[in-house]
Design an enzyme around this catalytic site. Structure first.
Site, PDB file in Angstrom:
ATOM      1  N   HIS A   1       0.874  -1.181   0.000  1.00 55.93           N
ATOM      2  CA  HIS A   1       0.000   0.000   0.000  1.00 55.93           C
ATOM      3  C   HIS A   1       0.913   1.233   0.000  1.00 55.93           C
ATOM      4  O   HIS A   1       2.038   1.167   0.511  1.00 55.93           O
ATOM      5  CB  HIS A   1      -0.843  -0.067   1.287  1.00 55.93           C
ATOM      6  CG  HIS A   1      -1.865   1.003   1.435  1.00 55.93           C
ATOM      7  ND1 HIS A   1      -1.573   2.253   1.924  1.00 55.93           N
ATOM      8  CD2 HIS A   1      -3.197   1.010   1.194  1.00 55.93           C
ATOM      9  CE1 HIS A   1      -2.679   2.979   1.977  1.00 55.93           C
ATOM     10  NE2 HIS A   1      -3.683   2.247   1.533  1.00 55.93           N
TER      11      HIS A   1
ATOM     12  N   ASP B   1       3.113  -4.460   7.877  1.00 57.68           N
ATOM     13  CA  ASP B   1       1.893  -3.663   7.751  1.00 57.68           C
ATOM     14  C   ASP B   1       0.718  -4.634   7.900  1.00 57.68           C
ATOM     15  O   ASP B   1       0.403  -5.392   6.986  1.00 57.68           O
ATOM     16  CB  ASP B   1       1.891  -2.975   6.377  1.00 57.68           C
ATOM     17  CG  ASP B   1       0.551  -2.319   6.059  1.00 57.68           C
ATOM     18  OD1 ASP B   1      -0.402  -2.487   6.841  1.00 57.68           O
ATOM     19  OD2 ASP B   1       0.466  -1.640   5.020  1.00 57.68           O
TER      20      ASP B   1
ATOM     21  N   GLN C   1      -4.605  -5.040   6.895  1.00 59.08           N
ATOM     22  CA  GLN C   1      -5.650  -5.927   6.357  1.00 59.08           C
ATOM     23  C   GLN C   1      -5.617  -7.306   6.992  1.00 59.08           C
ATOM     24  O   GLN C   1      -6.338  -8.200   6.553  1.00 59.08           O
ATOM     25  CB  GLN C   1      -5.499  -6.075   4.834  1.00 59.08           C
ATOM     26  CG  GLN C   1      -5.667  -4.788   4.060  1.00 59.08           C
ATOM     27  CD  GLN C   1      -7.096  -4.256   4.072  1.00 59.08           C
ATOM     28  OE1 GLN C   1      -8.053  -4.984   4.375  1.00 59.08           O
ATOM     29  NE2 GLN C   1      -7.254  -2.991   3.751  1.00 59.08           N
TER      30      GLN C   1
ATOM     31  N   LYS D   1     -10.236  -0.871  10.909  1.00 60.09           N
ATOM     32  CA  LYS D   1     -10.401  -2.070  10.070  1.00 60.09           C
ATOM     33  C   LYS D   1     -10.637  -3.302  10.945  1.00 60.09           C
ATOM     34  O   LYS D   1     -10.717  -4.422  10.471  1.00 60.09           O
ATOM     35  CB  LYS D   1      -9.169  -2.264   9.188  1.00 60.09           C
ATOM     36  CG  LYS D   1      -8.971  -1.128   8.169  1.00 60.09           C
ATOM     37  CD  LYS D   1      -7.901  -1.475   7.184  1.00 60.09           C
ATOM     38  CE  LYS D   1      -7.281  -0.289   6.488  1.00 60.09           C
ATOM     39  NZ  LYS D   1      -8.127   0.363   5.491  1.00 60.09           N
TER      40      LYS D   1
ATOM     41  N   CYS E   1      -4.987   2.598  -3.473  1.00 59.24           N
ATOM     42  CA  CYS E   1      -3.735   3.112  -2.878  1.00 59.24           C
ATOM     43  C   CYS E   1      -2.613   2.094  -3.014  1.00 59.24           C
ATOM     44  O   CYS E   1      -1.755   1.967  -2.121  1.00 59.24           O
ATOM     45  CB  CYS E   1      -3.922   3.518  -1.416  1.00 59.24           C
ATOM     46  SG  CYS E   1      -5.170   4.758  -1.162  1.00 59.24           S
TER      47      CYS E   1
HETATM   48  N1  C6P Z   1      -6.408   0.579   2.978  1.00 59.49           N
HETATM   49  C1  C6P Z   1      -8.297   0.186   1.530  1.00 59.49           C
HETATM   50  O1  C6P Z   1      -9.424   0.453   1.085  1.00 59.49           O
HETATM   51  P1  C6P Z   1      -4.963   3.786   7.388  1.00 59.49           P
HETATM   52  O2  C6P Z   1      -5.564   4.655   6.322  1.00 59.49           O
HETATM   53  O3  C6P Z   1      -3.749   4.420   7.984  1.00 59.49           O
HETATM   54  O4  C6P Z   1      -5.933   3.296   8.384  1.00 59.49           O
HETATM   55  O5  C6P Z   1      -4.473   2.433   6.637  1.00 59.49           O
HETATM   56  C2  C6P Z   1      -3.599   2.524   5.550  1.00 59.49           C
HETATM   57  C3  C6P Z   1      -3.366   1.178   4.969  1.00 59.49           C
HETATM   58  C4  C6P Z   1      -2.118   0.601   5.097  1.00 59.49           C
HETATM   59  N2  C6P Z   1      -1.861  -0.627   4.639  1.00 59.49           N
HETATM   60  C5  C6P Z   1      -2.795  -1.362   4.026  1.00 59.49           C
HETATM   61  C6  C6P Z   1      -2.466  -2.740   3.563  1.00 59.49           C
HETATM   62  C7  C6P Z   1      -4.080  -0.837   3.860  1.00 59.49           C
HETATM   63  O6  C6P Z   1      -5.008  -1.577   3.246  1.00 59.49           O
HETATM   64  C8  C6P Z   1      -4.367   0.470   4.308  1.00 59.49           C
HETATM   65  C9  C6P Z   1      -5.717   1.082   4.078  1.00 59.49           C
HETATM   66  C10 C6P Z   1      -7.748   1.018   2.662  1.00 59.49           C
HETATM   67  O7  C6P Z   1      -7.638  -0.739   1.070  1.00 59.49           O
HETATM   68  C11 C6P Z   1      -7.837   2.471   2.385  1.00 59.49           C
HETATM   69  S1  C6P Z   1      -6.743   2.979   1.082  1.00 59.49           S
END
Ligand code: C6P
Length: 422
Positions: free
Chosen positions: A137, A214, A217, A240, A378
């Protein structure tokens, strides 16, 4: 490739999971959108919240609202107790050794930026390398690029194969004595691939590199045990995991966090301030400058309680069966191609359709009350790898059902015939 992460998932049959009882706990699911019952399949972007989380937020603001760690009055004590109770819940949830290893941040993005800025600037220098993967991401790419621009450190990338799996030989080839840090996603948000974190950590440690995972997910779908994985940092977001937005966690091994300079300066992170010199607070407060999202952290505690009550083993088994069913059913649709066909996947079904832009599918599904995400998610380098502008993505949570999958499949077929006239 060793699929080591499954070892911690309890074997539970989907029948153990009382889906209607679970659905009743999520008020937002029980509404119509554009005159149709809502089918929420955008859990990768954010999950819905059970009543217990909403009530915890409400209770906090009705009864306990105060600043933490500052006052000696009753409300401040209550707020501090609830805030710190969540820290211990997170510690137990991740099987971390100590609450000092749990830092509250705004989300995964901030957790990675914290490591890039603090660990990166403190420990990396020109000539060193950071190794990431081709399925990251943006939040596990851009903070490292910024660090590289500022320090002369180099960024290397491990490619993925056509199924969307990390090529392990390439990982080993790119892991050199210059590699100081490996950044890897646990579960890809664009492909659903589950990476063999334990194996990657072992290889990275053998090469003398630290590993940041990371977990954005992963945490809602896989039992994460940071001691077993032996990763050095693990980042994720509350929203999430059925909790509020604006809260996240950076897990870090204590000795590493101790060795890192503060990320931001301000109140709370100090021990003593004079104009000549400031000394810093102990862990984890050294990294929690300013008033945190107290209500969000309290709500997050309720979310962890809720997930534990359902059992991650049961949630995983249920979601696996929904994903398998959905994967089987979309394959019936002519002209549809799944993007991300790794041997080990969870929760995510990304696809494209011949001659149709993903956003058109998303718009038509929305008219049918079905929420999916479309675009690059993203993860633009993933789209570049496949030579596509984006995908339509259904992402499943604990409350999704096979009936919802059927509605989604009918919706995709309808969208296809409207857009292509077939
Ligand atoms: N992905 C998706 O729709 P934040 O925004 O900081 O809570 O998470 C960022 C992030 C980082 N790593 C991964 C693997 C992610 O999937 C995400 C967030 C969302 O897939 C929003 S782009």
């Amino acid at each position: 490739m060793t699929h080591d992460h499954t070892s911690t998932v309890r074997s539970v049959t989907p029948q153990d999971f009382e889906i209607e009882r679970v659905r009743a706990d999520f008020p937002v699911l029980h509404q119509e959108v554009h005159g149709r019952p809502l089918v929420y399949l955008d859990n990768g972007a954010t999950t819905q919240k059970p009543s217990s989380v909403i009530e915890a937020l409400e209770r906090y603001y009705y009864m306990d609202n105060a600043n933490v760690h500052r006052g000696i009055h009753e409300l401040s004590e209550r707020a501090t107790r609830s805030y710190e109770a969540t820290r211990d819940k997170v510690r137990a949830f991740l099987n971390a050794r100590d609450t000092r290893e749990i830092v509250f941040v705004r989300g995964t993005t901030e957790a990675i930026n914290l490591v890039a800025n603090s660990y990166g600037r403190g420990h990396l220098q020109e000539g060193d390398e950071i190794l990431i993967t081709g399925m990251e991401h943006h939040s596990n790419i851009v903070p490292w690029q910024l660090l590289c621009e500022q320090t002369g450190v180099k960024l290397a990338v491990v490619p993925i194969n056509d199924n969307g799996e990390l090529i392990l030989d390439e990982f080993e080839r790119r892991l050199t004595d210059r590699t100081r840090l490996v950044g890897v996603v646990h579960v890809s948000n664009a492909l659903g691939t589950i990476n063999p974190i334990k194996t990657l950590v072992r290889l990275a440690h053998d090469a003398g590199a630290v590993v940041l995972v990371d977990g954005a997910q992963a945490v809602a779908h896989i039992q994460v045990d940071v001691c077993d994985l032996d990763c050095d940092f693990y980042a994720f977001s509350s929203h999430k995991l059925y909790g509020p937005t604006g809260v996240g966690v950076l897990y870090g091994k204590q000795e590493l966090l101790e060795s890192m300079p503060p990320y931001q300066g301000g109140g709370e992170m100090i021990e003593e301030v004079t104009f000549e010199r400031t000394t810093y607070n102990r862990l984890p407060y050294k990294f929690e400058a300013g008033t945190p999202n107290i209500a969000g952290v309290v709500g997050f505690g309720a979310a962890i309680d809720y997930v534990k009550q359902q059992g991650l083993g049961a949630i995983s088994a249920h979601e696996r069966s929904v994903l398998q069913y959905a994967t089987h059913r979309v394959r019936e649709i002519d002209g549809l191609r799944i993007i991300g066909t790794a041997g080990l996947k969870c929760s995510i079904l990304s696809f494209i359709m011949d001659g149709i832009h993903p956003s058109d599918i998303g718009t038509l599904l929305d008219q049918l009350g079905i929420a999916v995400r479309t675009g690059h998610h993203c993860a633009m380098p993933v789209m570049q790898r496949y030579g596509i502008p984006g995908t339509a993505r259904a992402s499943f949570g604990m409350y999704n059902t096979r009936d919802e999958v059927d509605t989604f499949i009918s919706g995709v077929i309808q969208a296809k015939s409207m857009l292509r006239g077939t």
